[in-house]
Design an enzyme around this catalytic site. Structure first.
Site, PDB file in Angstrom:
ATOM      1  N   SER A 183       0.822  -1.204   0.000  1.00 30.10           N
ATOM      2  CA  SER A 183       0.000   0.000   0.000  1.00 30.10           C
ATOM      3  C   SER A 183       0.856   1.254   0.000  1.00 30.10           C
ATOM      4  O   SER A 183       1.876   1.334   0.683  1.00 30.10           O
ATOM      5  CB  SER A 183      -0.913   0.017   1.230  1.00 30.10           C
ATOM      6  OG  SER A 183      -1.573   1.261   1.351  1.00 30.10           O
ATOM      7  N   LYS A 184       0.421   2.261  -0.780  1.00 37.24           N
ATOM      8  CA  LYS A 184       1.120   3.541  -0.802  1.00 37.24           C
ATOM      9  C   LYS A 184       1.030   4.227   0.557  1.00 37.24           C
ATOM     10  O   LYS A 184       1.832   5.106   0.866  1.00 37.24           O
ATOM     11  CB  LYS A 184       0.517   4.438  -1.891  1.00 37.24           C
ATOM     12  CG  LYS A 184       0.909   4.015  -3.295  1.00 37.24           C
ATOM     13  CD  LYS A 184       0.353   4.947  -4.337  1.00 37.24           C
ATOM     14  CE  LYS A 184      -1.047   4.581  -4.741  1.00 37.24           C
ATOM     15  NZ  LYS A 184      -1.525   5.331  -5.917  1.00 37.24           N
ATOM     16  N   ARG A 185       0.084   3.807   1.386  1.00 33.85           N
ATOM     17  CA  ARG A 185      -0.046   4.420   2.707  1.00 33.85           C
ATOM     18  C   ARG A 185       1.097   4.001   3.640  1.00 33.85           C
ATOM     19  O   ARG A 185       1.279   4.579   4.697  1.00 33.85           O
ATOM     20  CB  ARG A 185      -1.388   4.037   3.332  1.00 33.85           C
ATOM     21  CG  ARG A 185      -2.587   4.622   2.598  1.00 33.85           C
ATOM     22  CD  ARG A 185      -3.862   4.454   3.399  1.00 33.85           C
ATOM     23  NE  ARG A 185      -5.017   5.003   2.693  1.00 33.85           N
ATOM     24  CZ  ARG A 185      -5.825   4.298   1.944  1.00 33.85           C
ATOM     25  NH1 ARG A 185      -5.597   3.015   1.779  1.00 33.85           N
ATOM     26  NH2 ARG A 185      -6.856   4.859   1.343  1.00 33.85           N
ATOM     27  N   GLN A 186       1.860   2.965   3.233  1.00 34.47           N
ATOM     28  CA  GLN A 186       2.997   2.544   4.046  1.00 34.47           C
ATOM     29  C   GLN A 186       4.063   3.641   4.109  1.00 34.47           C
ATOM     30  O   GLN A 186       4.865   3.665   5.043  1.00 34.47           O
ATOM     31  CB  GLN A 186       3.607   1.251   3.481  1.00 34.47           C
ATOM     32  CG  GLN A 186       2.703   0.039   3.641  1.00 34.47           C
ATOM     33  CD  GLN A 186       3.240  -1.183   2.913  1.00 34.47           C
ATOM     34  OE1 GLN A 186       2.512  -1.865   2.219  1.00 34.47           O
ATOM     35  NE2 GLN A 186       4.505  -1.468   3.074  1.00 34.47           N
TER      36      GLN A 186
END
Length: 548
Positions: free
Chosen positions: A298-301
């Site tokens: 995930s790009k939220r990482q």
């Protein structure tokens, strides 16, 4: 049977290596069919390959995007083709400032620069979708005029009600195709009134199977599970479904290599190709890149953006290596491969449908190996020296006492000795290696805690350096230091080594004492042991502890 369906049947798709839209006669179909193995054999398209990486600049480049770009780049270079960067910036409301430039910057940094792009230009530009709106509008009108698309005047409120009702009854939300049944006079009237509208593509049943380079034969009856998709929005911008096939056609894309999440949409895209009478490219859907536990990357990482790896001192070769090592598509699976080796070893028939599980904890090891390879290459080593010079000055500007530490020969010696032990250039500017650039401080109390023979041992080291006439080598020094330790009267070998390490680095651990001496060089080693003698002498005379 509708006129459109009969037309579509004449446009049966046989997606072999060339995967072109052909007439649907049985004899022609039989002639063009290939086995899965033949389909995956790409040698027949050498010199004709054109692939593209088409991200949306609604965010910065991350590992998943880099991997897709990498496979496209390798595919193009393997078969003598071109790698195109196209930016799909039609979702204007979500564009991130600077993202478009950064994506191309990161591809260049990674060593996989596009042959054609917004920055590079090319024969089939422009390469920004927002600059190609006239082409999409023209194609959408062509679909309307041929009866394959229609104007839809349904309001956002009505569409929201449809969605809520579907969710309430446990169904998948879908458009009910209401406006496809409007009469021509009704459409004319609504257009004349200037009513807001979109253009939808008319899905029909009877989708023919297609052969994916990786997933094999596929077929998705999209008309059974989806409503007619929007291809042109009310703001005049196209949706992905229209824009990507228009661009792939006019940019003469031969192979579309993209993530497997788009596999289910391919039948829809092929219907549109056929409606336009265009030959589709060959499709290959890459398995997803996942975390090592199988969860979604995930790009939220936050830490999967390429810029963050660049700032941490990760080498581009290490990123390319680890993202291919955890996946498939190569004849070997070893650490340390360069981009040229990846191209040589690439074999698309070996790409599997299994997700690639990425273990970022191994990245340091990949970086260590690639850093060692760079150090061993003279041209790359010079670039590392320049980089490290800047890092040293930034980290220790006010503390450097001898400009010699910034000289090329000195830094080269340090790199050669530490290769294989460090995983990043940044390691060498950490406190563990500060002794290489700044003379250490230590107290007479620290010395006294180790031995009462500091002056004697220090004199032996100075004598050893003088005897070696400035020629220091690790192997020889290791033997010399063992012999030196035996000349101490009451201090054991272990304490002798601790004293030498303290004098050289101010630390209790690190590289071997012999390596430290070779790194620093004879003159600096002599300087540091002279300071030890002065410190010890001062303590003897005054009886008070001092600091070096």
């Amino acid at each position: 049977m509708s006129l459109w369906l009969r037309s579509y049947q004449r446009c049966f798709l046989d997606t072999t290596v060339s995967q072109r839209c052909v007439q649907c006669s049985r004899s022609r179909r039989t002639k063009l069919r290939r086995t899965v193995a033949d389909t995956r054999r790409c040698s027949t398209v050498q010199g004709e390959v054109r692939v593209r990486f088409a991200p949306s600049p609604t965010g910065f480049l991350h590992l998943g995007g880099l991997r897709t770009a990498l496979y496209n780049y390798i595919f193009a270079k393997k078969y003598g083709g071109s790698f195109i960067l196209r930016l799909e910036d039609t979702d204007q409301s979500r564009l991130v400032p600077g993202a478009a430039e950064s994506i191309e910057d990161m591809l260049e940094w990674a060593g996989i620069p596009p042959d054609e792009s917004p920055r590079q230009g090319g024969p089939v530009g422009p390469y920004l979708q927002s600059q190609r709106l006239g082409l999409y509008s023209q194609t959408a009108q062509q679909l309307v005029q041929s009866g394959h698309a229609y104007y839809c005047f349904c309001s956002p409120q009505r569409l929201e009600l449809l969605k809520k009702e579907a969710l309430r009854t446990g169904q998948t939300p879908r458009y009910d195709n209401r406006c496809r049944h409007l009469r021509a006079d009704q459409v004319e009237e609504k257009l004349a009134k200037g009513m807001p509208h979109v253009i939808r593509f008319r899905l029909e049943a009877g989708v023919e199977p297609f052969q994916d380079l990786i997933f094999g034969w596929n077929r998705h009856e999209v008309a059974q599970v989806e409503g007619d998709p929007v291809v042109m929005k009310a703001d005049g911008f196209p949706t992905y479904h229209l824009a990507n096939i228009v661009d792939d056609h006019y940019m003469k894309i031969s192979h579309v290599l993209r993530g497997s999440e788009w596999l289910i949409s391919t039948s829809k895209h092929l219907l549109m190709y056929c409606a336009l009478g265009w030959q589709p490219p060959t499709f290959g859907h890459l398995p997803l890149l996942m975390n090592k536990d199988g969860s979604k990357l995930s790009k939220r990482q936050g830490d999967i953006f390429i810029q963050s790896f660049q700032k941490r001192g990760i080498l581009p070769e290490a990123l390319l290596d680890i993202t291919t090592n955890c996946g498939s598509g190569f004849n070997t699976n070893r650490i340390g491969r360069t981009i040229d080796e990846l191209i040589t070893e690439f074999n698309p028939s070996k790409i599997t449908t299994h997700s690639a599980l990425l273990d970022l904890e191994k990245l340091a090891e990949f970086n260590r190996i690639h850093l060692q390879q760079r150090i061993e290459d003279e041209q790359h080593c010079l670039l590392l020296i320049r980089d490290l010079q800047g890092q040293i000055q930034q980290a220790y500007t006010a503390e450097i006492q001898d400009e010699e530490v910034l000289h090329e020969d000195y830094i080269r010696r340090v790199l050669q000795l530490r290769k294989g032990h460090i995983s990043s250039l940044k390691d060498l500017t950490s406190p563990d290696y500060s002794y290489l650039w700044v003379r250490p401080s230590f107290t007479s109390q620290q010395v006294a805690a180790l031995t009462e023979e500091a002056q004697h041992i220090g004199s032996l080291v100075l004598q050893l350096v003088e005897e070696r006439a400035g020629e220091l080598a690790v192997d020889r020094l290791n033997k010399d230091l063992k012999h030196l330790a035996k000349q101490a009267k009451t201090t054991k070998y272990r304490e002798v080594m601790k004293l030498l390490r303290l004098t050289l680095s101010g630390l209790q651990q690190g590289p071997s004492v012999a390596e430290m001496m070779v790194s620093l060089g004879p003159a600096e080693v002599s300087h540091r042991f002279q300071k030890l003698l002065l410190l010890s002498e001062g303590q003897v005379k005054t009886g008070h502890p001092g600091t070096s």
